[in-house]
Design an enzyme around this catalytic site. Sequence first.
Site, PDB file in Angstrom:
ATOM      1  N   LYS A 120     -10.257  12.286   8.681  1.00 48.77           N
ATOM      2  CA  LYS A 120      -9.761  11.875   9.990  1.00 48.77           C
ATOM      3  C   LYS A 120      -9.738  13.061  10.943  1.00 48.77           C
ATOM      4  O   LYS A 120      -9.630  14.209  10.513  1.00 48.77           O
ATOM      5  CB  LYS A 120      -8.314  11.361   9.857  1.00 48.77           C
ATOM      6  CG  LYS A 120      -8.174  10.027   9.162  1.00 48.77           C
ATOM      7  CD  LYS A 120      -6.711   9.611   9.093  1.00 48.77           C
ATOM      8  CE  LYS A 120      -6.547   8.272   8.391  1.00 48.77           C
ATOM      9  NZ  LYS A 120      -7.164   7.138   9.107  1.00 48.77           N
ATOM     10  N   GLU A 159      -9.388   3.354   2.326  1.00 47.31           N
ATOM     11  CA  GLU A 159      -8.892   3.513   0.959  1.00 47.31           C
ATOM     12  C   GLU A 159      -7.808   2.495   0.606  1.00 47.31           C
ATOM     13  O   GLU A 159      -7.620   2.170  -0.564  1.00 47.31           O
ATOM     14  CB  GLU A 159      -8.352   4.934   0.763  1.00 47.31           C
ATOM     15  CG  GLU A 159      -6.898   5.186   1.224  1.00 47.31           C
ATOM     16  CD  GLU A 159      -6.660   4.990   2.718  1.00 47.31           C
ATOM     17  OE1 GLU A 159      -7.656   5.015   3.489  1.00 47.31           O
ATOM     18  OE2 GLU A 159      -5.500   4.797   3.121  1.00 47.31           O
ATOM     19  N   ASP A 192       1.685   6.144   5.629  1.00 50.26           N
ATOM     20  CA  ASP A 192       0.696   5.239   5.042  1.00 50.26           C
ATOM     21  C   ASP A 192       1.158   4.595   3.735  1.00 50.26           C
ATOM     22  O   ASP A 192       0.399   3.896   3.077  1.00 50.26           O
ATOM     23  CB  ASP A 192      -0.646   5.977   4.854  1.00 50.26           C
ATOM     24  CG  ASP A 192      -1.838   5.065   5.044  1.00 50.26           C
ATOM     25  OD1 ASP A 192      -1.682   4.005   5.680  1.00 50.26           O
ATOM     26  OD2 ASP A 192      -2.928   5.409   4.544  1.00 50.26           O
ATOM     27  N   LYS A 219       0.842  -1.216   0.000  1.00 45.07           N
ATOM     28  CA  LYS A 219       0.000   0.000   0.000  1.00 45.07           C
ATOM     29  C   LYS A 219       0.865   1.249   0.000  1.00 45.07           C
ATOM     30  O   LYS A 219       1.662   1.461   0.911  1.00 45.07           O
ATOM     31  CB  LYS A 219      -0.903  -0.032   1.241  1.00 45.07           C
ATOM     32  CG  LYS A 219      -1.680   1.268   1.489  1.00 45.07           C
ATOM     33  CD  LYS A 219      -2.558   1.174   2.742  1.00 45.07           C
ATOM     34  CE  LYS A 219      -3.218   2.504   3.081  1.00 45.07           C
ATOM     35  NZ  LYS A 219      -4.031   2.434   4.318  1.00 45.07           N
ATOM     36  N   ASP A 272      -2.644  10.030   4.010  1.00 46.11           N
ATOM     37  CA  ASP A 272      -4.036   9.608   4.188  1.00 46.11           C
ATOM     38  C   ASP A 272      -4.760  10.575   5.118  1.00 46.11           C
ATOM     39  O   ASP A 272      -4.654  10.474   6.342  1.00 46.11           O
ATOM     40  CB  ASP A 272      -4.075   8.183   4.769  1.00 46.11           C
ATOM     41  CG  ASP A 272      -5.500   7.666   4.929  1.00 46.11           C
ATOM     42  OD1 ASP A 272      -6.431   8.299   4.381  1.00 46.11           O
ATOM     43  OD2 ASP A 272      -5.669   6.625   5.607  1.00 46.11           O
ATOM     44  N   ARG A 315      -7.524  -0.720   1.066  1.00 43.50           N
ATOM     45  CA  ARG A 315      -8.020  -1.960   0.446  1.00 43.50           C
ATOM     46  C   ARG A 315      -8.439  -1.726  -1.007  1.00 43.50           C
ATOM     47  O   ARG A 315      -8.399  -2.650  -1.806  1.00 43.50           O
ATOM     48  CB  ARG A 315      -9.161  -2.530   1.305  1.00 43.50           C
ATOM     49  CG  ARG A 315     -10.335  -1.607   1.469  1.00 43.50           C
ATOM     50  CD  ARG A 315     -11.244  -2.013   2.636  1.00 43.50           C
ATOM     51  NE  ARG A 315     -10.661  -1.664   3.928  1.00 43.50           N
ATOM     52  CZ  ARG A 315     -11.208  -1.955   5.108  1.00 43.50           C
ATOM     53  NH1 ARG A 315     -12.356  -2.626   5.162  1.00 43.50           N
ATOM     54  NH2 ARG A 315     -10.619  -1.601   6.230  1.00 43.50           N
ATOM     55  N   ASP A 357     -12.149   6.621   4.030  1.00 45.90           N
ATOM     56  CA  ASP A 357     -10.938   6.389   4.818  1.00 45.90           C
ATOM     57  C   ASP A 357     -10.509   4.916   4.775  1.00 45.90           C
ATOM     58  O   ASP A 357      -9.409   4.586   5.205  1.00 45.90           O
ATOM     59  CB  ASP A 357     -11.174   6.845   6.261  1.00 45.90           C
ATOM     60  CG  ASP A 357      -9.874   7.046   7.028  1.00 45.90           C
ATOM     61  OD1 ASP A 357      -8.801   7.052   6.385  1.00 45.90           O
ATOM     62  OD2 ASP A 357      -9.945   7.207   8.258  1.00 45.90           O
TER      63      ASP A 357
HETATM   64  N1  BES Z   1      -4.120   4.247   7.078  1.00 40.11           N
HETATM   65  C1  BES Z   1      -5.230   3.901   7.891  1.00 40.11           C
HETATM   66  C2  BES Z   1      -4.877   2.870   8.963  1.00 40.11           C
HETATM   67  C3  BES Z   1      -3.896   3.326  10.002  1.00 40.11           C
HETATM   68  C4  BES Z   1      -4.351   3.833  11.201  1.00 40.11           C
HETATM   69  C5  BES Z   1      -2.543   3.188   9.802  1.00 40.11           C
HETATM   70  C6  BES Z   1      -3.452   4.238  12.162  1.00 40.11           C
HETATM   71  C7  BES Z   1      -1.635   3.584  10.750  1.00 40.11           C
HETATM   72  C8  BES Z   1      -2.083   4.102  11.939  1.00 40.11           C
HETATM   73  C9  BES Z   1      -6.350   3.326   7.026  1.00 40.11           C
HETATM   74  O1  BES Z   1      -6.445   3.835   5.746  1.00 40.11           O
HETATM   75  C10 BES Z   1      -7.635   3.644   7.705  1.00 40.11           C
HETATM   76  O2  BES Z   1      -7.949   4.794   7.796  1.00 40.11           O
HETATM   77  N2  BES Z   1      -8.321   2.615   8.176  1.00 40.11           N
HETATM   78  C11 BES Z   1      -9.567   2.795   8.842  1.00 40.11           C
HETATM   79  C12 BES Z   1     -10.510   1.751   8.333  1.00 40.11           C
HETATM   80  C13 BES Z   1     -11.919   1.961   8.781  1.00 40.11           C
HETATM   81  C14 BES Z   1     -12.503   3.200   8.113  1.00 40.11           C
HETATM   82  C15 BES Z   1     -12.734   0.754   8.432  1.00 40.11           C
HETATM   83  C16 BES Z   1      -9.325   2.628  10.335  1.00 40.11           C
HETATM   84  O3  BES Z   1      -8.510   1.786  10.716  1.00 40.11           O
HETATM   85  O4  BES Z   1      -9.925   3.361  11.102  1.00 40.11           O
HETATM   86 ZN    ZN Z   2      -4.689   4.536   4.927  1.00 37.82          ZN
HETATM   87 MN    MN Z   3      -7.561   5.593   5.626  1.00 37.04          MN
END
Ligand code: BES
Ligand code: ZN
Ligand code: MN
Length: 513
Positions: A289, A361, A300, A277, A282, A363, A359
């Site tokens: 966020k 994104e 990210d 990824k 992000d 996947r 968010d």
């Molecule tokens: N990049 C984030 C995940 C992340 C969170 C990485 C904290 C490093 C530290 C990812 O894109 C994300 O935002 N995931 C969401 C998914 C949710 C919306 C289902 C998450 O983990 O909150």
């Molecule tokens: Zn992300």
């Molecule tokens: Mn995200």
Amino acid sequence: MSANEFSDRVRGPRMDLTTALSNDDDVLVVGLVAADDDGESDPSLLLVEDFLDDDAAEGIARALRAVGATGGTGEVTRIPAPESLPVDAVLSVGVGAASRLDDPDTVRQAAGTALRALDGSARVVTTLSAAGIGPAAEGAYLGAYRFDEMRSAKSRSTKQPPATVLLAVAAANKGTKNKQARADLDRAVIVAESVAMARDFVNTPPNVLSPAEFADRARILGSAAGLSVEILDDAELEKAGYGGIIGVGKGSSRKPRLVRLTHEAKGAQQRVALVGKGITFDTGGISIKPAAGMENMTSDMGGAAAVIAAAVAAARLDVPVTVTATVPMAENMPSATAQRPGDVLTQYGGTTVEVLNTDAEGRLVLADAIVRALEDEPDYLIDTATLTGAQMVALGTRTPGVLGTDDFRDRVATISQEVGENGWPMPMPSELRSDLDSRVADIANVTNHRWGGMLSAAVFLREFVSDDVQWAHIDVAGPAFNTGSPWGYTAKGGTGVPVRTIVAVLEDIAGTD
Ligand code: BES
Ligand code: ZN
Ligand code: MN
């Protein structure tokens, strides 16, 4: 710094083997083993007998005890060297209880801890290598890692890490043993340089590392290592139907890319696909966020950094497997051109996805890249991503979650533990699939609840993985980026996890380890 300048900058200490201390050495680094629990023994020096005479060794041990050194993990103690030695100082680093020496990461962590404490010494020599040349070299190199590129002269430290690190090997090591020592050192330096490359990518701030710049740097570093490189720009991605990468990237003025790097091994039996990824920043997109901690989303693209660096290592080590890294790069921004919650996009290969949360994104870009990677008909697929905050809820900040097909998942997790990156196997409960059902599309990008977020992200990805490939998915949301204090060979910021896991898995598949 432009992509052209950065490619040939000198980095990391020069590493070599030595059989004896010399007048040019500033500091001798020794391991200190903690006393037994029963208190029967004293803290003792680790394996110095091939390099120091008994008087010098006893003098050092006595002085260390006198200043209260215990040999506890992470402890560093600096004392003047005995008169009889040509060096000025001795730095002891605690390795903990003797039983911990069964794990090579004990030596790696100790060497890293030592090299974080030696800024300002030009040349250091260590006997930690007597307990493992490879781990001592990797740990020392990574402990000496600094990211100074963004500092001007006024805040750049005048004290630099050692320019030279010498690893002691017993003089009795002649012939094949010596050859093995040299091979262990060479491999360790290549692996550590790749970890440092991944750290540099992650530490490069998001204004500098746009998707196009990231792709450019991957091309320069990849071709320097002998990889073949293919890059698709946004127009080509659009035309070929990469709806996930386009959908995520379209909120940003800085357009997405897909990078493909291939190490073609002569006579290779196996093909391995790597996918990482590469979200260069992000924000969450329209599902934005919270501000607190958003700066950490510069990390990210840690999965992308790791697979690029692992492909480079595979080429430099000439691992006899064919490896292709397929790396989607995009910036997830909110804007008038951004995708909306409720949009339906068509992934590469035709699956439609309802984007309920912009968010989630990672996947979306991974699904496109996985489908593309599987067109090469690989035997194995390893994808890695800073995919879910849920990874950290489940396993903490230092333990990657490993998911995928059962056998390969367990093999990857075991190897990850052997190399000290400590991945842990996690399940993909089948009932989570229906929680991804969409009102309008083939699948939604998030579940209708927040339970098992790391697992449901993998269940989403499974939708795009074919049955005839052995698959491992490594979630490194926490482990790729250290927001805490430095420890062992791990600096603040980019860690380079899971580069060493991937390289070791490639070697395991090739049967060369
Ligand atoms: N990049 C984030 C995940 C992340 C969170 C990485 C904290 C490093 C530290 C990812 O894109 C994300 O935002 N995931 C969401 C998914 C949710 C919306 C289902 C998450 O983990 O909150
Ligand atoms: Zn992300
Ligand atoms: Mn995200």
